[in-house]
Design a protein around this motif. Structure first.
Motif, PDB file in Angstrom:
ATOM      1  N   ARG A 169      12.947   6.106  -6.389  1.00 10.51           N
ATOM      2  CA  ARG A 169      12.035   7.049  -5.764  1.00 10.51           C
ATOM      3  C   ARG A 169      10.587   6.637  -6.061  1.00 10.51           C
ATOM      4  N   PRO A 170       9.637   7.128  -5.287  1.00 10.54           N
ATOM      5  CA  PRO A 170       8.223   6.790  -5.548  1.00 10.54           C
ATOM      6  C   PRO A 170       7.799   7.171  -6.973  1.00 10.54           C
TER       7      PRO A 170
ATOM      8  N   VAL B 251       0.828  -1.224   0.000  1.00  9.74           N
ATOM      9  CA  VAL B 251       0.000   0.000   0.000  1.00  9.74           C
ATOM     10  C   VAL B 251       0.856   1.265   0.000  1.00  9.74           C
ATOM     11  N   GLU B 252       2.163   1.115  -0.021  1.00  9.99           N
ATOM     12  CA  GLU B 252       3.031   2.299   0.005  1.00  9.99           C
ATOM     13  C   GLU B 252       2.784   3.220  -1.183  1.00  9.99           C
ATOM     14  N   ASP B 253       2.677   2.633  -2.372  1.00  6.89           N
ATOM     15  CA  ASP B 253       2.478   3.456  -3.569  1.00  6.89           C
ATOM     16  C   ASP B 253       1.175   4.252  -3.491  1.00  6.89           C
ATOM     17  N   SER B 254       0.151   3.632  -2.916  1.00  2.88           N
ATOM     18  CA  SER B 254      -1.126   4.337  -2.805  1.00  2.88           C
ATOM     19  C   SER B 254      -1.017   5.511  -1.839  1.00  2.88           C
ATOM     20  N   VAL B 255      -0.199   5.393  -0.809  1.00  2.52           N
ATOM     21  CA  VAL B 255       0.019   6.506   0.114  1.00  2.52           C
ATOM     22  C   VAL B 255       0.671   7.674  -0.615  1.00  2.52           C
ATOM     23  N   ASN B 256       1.695   7.376  -1.400  1.00  6.79           N
ATOM     24  CA  ASN B 256       2.367   8.435  -2.143  1.00  6.79           C
ATOM     25  C   ASN B 256       1.449   9.079  -3.184  1.00  6.79           C
ATOM     26  N   ARG B 257       0.635   8.264  -3.840  1.00 10.34           N
ATOM     27  CA  ARG B 257      -0.293   8.823  -4.833  1.00 10.34           C
ATOM     28  C   ARG B 257      -1.362   9.689  -4.168  1.00 10.34           C
ATOM     29  N   GLU B 258      -1.819   9.283  -2.989  1.00 12.95           N
ATOM     30  CA  GLU B 258      -2.815  10.070  -2.266  1.00 12.95           C
ATOM     31  C   GLU B 258      -2.232  11.421  -1.844  1.00 12.95           C
ATOM     32  N   LEU B 259      -0.999  11.411  -1.383  1.00 10.55           N
ATOM     33  CA  LEU B 259      -0.344  12.667  -1.026  1.00 10.55           C
ATOM     34  C   LEU B 259      -0.180  13.566  -2.250  1.00 10.55           C
ATOM     35  N   GLU B 260       0.110  12.953  -3.390  1.00 13.02           N
ATOM     36  CA  GLU B 260       0.255  13.727  -4.622  1.00 13.02           C
ATOM     37  C   GLU B 260      -1.074  14.378  -5.013  1.00 13.02           C
TER      38      GLU B 260
ATOM     39  N   SER C  69      16.613   5.945  -2.626  1.00 13.56           N
ATOM     40  CA  SER C  69      15.462   6.440  -1.867  1.00 13.56           C
ATOM     41  C   SER C  69      15.477   5.933  -0.432  1.00 13.56           C
ATOM     42  N   PHE C  70      16.161   4.811  -0.191  1.00 10.01           N
ATOM     43  CA  PHE C  70      16.198   4.219   1.151  1.00 10.01           C
ATOM     44  C   PHE C  70      17.588   4.378   1.742  1.00 10.01           C
ATOM     45  N   PRO C  71      17.671   4.959   2.953  1.00  8.29           N
ATOM     46  CA  PRO C  71      16.632   5.647   3.728  1.00  8.29           C
ATOM     47  C   PRO C  71      16.589   7.125   3.363  1.00  8.29           C
ATOM     48  N   SER C  72      15.795   7.894   4.086  1.00 12.53           N
ATOM     49  CA  SER C  72      15.697   9.335   3.857  1.00 12.53           C
ATOM     50  C   SER C  72      16.768  10.062   4.663  1.00 12.53           C
ATOM     51  N   GLY C  73      17.705  10.669   3.954  1.00  8.20           N
ATOM     52  CA  GLY C  73      18.766  11.404   4.649  1.00  8.20           C
ATOM     53  C   GLY C  73      18.250  12.624   5.372  1.00  8.20           C
TER      54      GLY C  73
END
Length: 232
Positions: A120-121, A42-51, A134-138
């Motif tokens: 990246r997403p 569900v990670e991709d859906s979280v990023n798309r929702e934020l977009e 992308s992993f991890p976030s600096g």
């Protein structure tokens, strides 16, 4: 000097090396083993929702927090905080603790990105993509180490409950950085979650190394000192 070297190896280098190993293991688990397993699915859906939820106000706020977590700002704030702590407390240990925590997370972050090659997403990126994985976030990891580290120092300097509670509000900064980086399409949720672990462990390691009163009270015992005492 040998006693100092042993203590540095035991309390700093070994824990940081173990943290690097754990971060790599987490990265491999996310990218190679569980990429098709919930909750990673569900990670991709979280990023798309934020977009989809982006607004002019949200863009401005996310840019602010993203800038707060950027390397130049982190270095500047760390140096300024370390200088203020040194001048105010008339000692070095809090300043060294803060610098060591921020430096350790940066080393672990950088080495981990060399091993874990994560894209990246798959959304529109609002910032230029750094050359690192992308992993991890600096940004998030650095913000955790800096502002959690500052909170730890300030909490130890006061006995007033209200002030101690206020110190922990500094944790809102790395939370804002984490959300801002996801909002801007630069990181997956697991990237920033792992970064909280990286920064938090580095703060814990350096707290034990620099701020632990039991360790600071210890003094190395030198052979010539024992022989001199015997002669007396």
């Amino acid at each position: 000097m040998s006693d100092v070297a042993v203590q540095v190896l035991k309390r700093v280098l070994v824990p940081v090396a173990l943290l690097f190993g754990v971060m790599v293991a987490i990265g491999l688990l996310i990218t190679k083993v569980m990429q098709h397993t919930w909750p990673l699915t569900v990670e991709d859906s979280v990023n798309r929702e934020l977009e989809r939820d982006r607004t002019a106000e949200g863009n401005a706020v996310s840019l602010f927090f993203s800038t707060v977590g950027s390397t130049p700002v982190i270095i500047a704030v760390t140096a300024l905080a370390a200088l203020i702590l040194r001048l105010t407390l008339k000692r070095w240990r809090e300043s060294l603790f803060l610098c060591a925590a921020v430096t350790a997370q940066a080393i672990v972050f950088f080495l981990t990105t060399l091993v874990i090659d994560r894209n990246r997403p798959g959304v529109d990126h609002m910032d230029a993509s750094p050359p690192t994985s992308s992993f991890p976030s600096g940004h998030t990891s650095a913000a955790v180490a800096l502002y959690l580290g500052l909170a730890v120092v300030l909490v130890r300097l006061t006995n007033r409950t209200a002030l101690r509670a206020a110190c922990w509000l500094l944790l809102l900064v790395p939370i804002g950085v984490a959300v801002g980086r996801m909002y801007r399409g630069m990181h997956h949720p697991t990237d920033v979650t792992a970064s909280f672990f990286n920064g938090g462990v580095c703060v814990w390691v350096m707290t034990r190394a620099f701020l632990d009163e039991k360790v600071l009270r210890r003094r190395p015992s030198f052979p010539h000192s024992r022989s001199a005492a015997a002669r007396v």
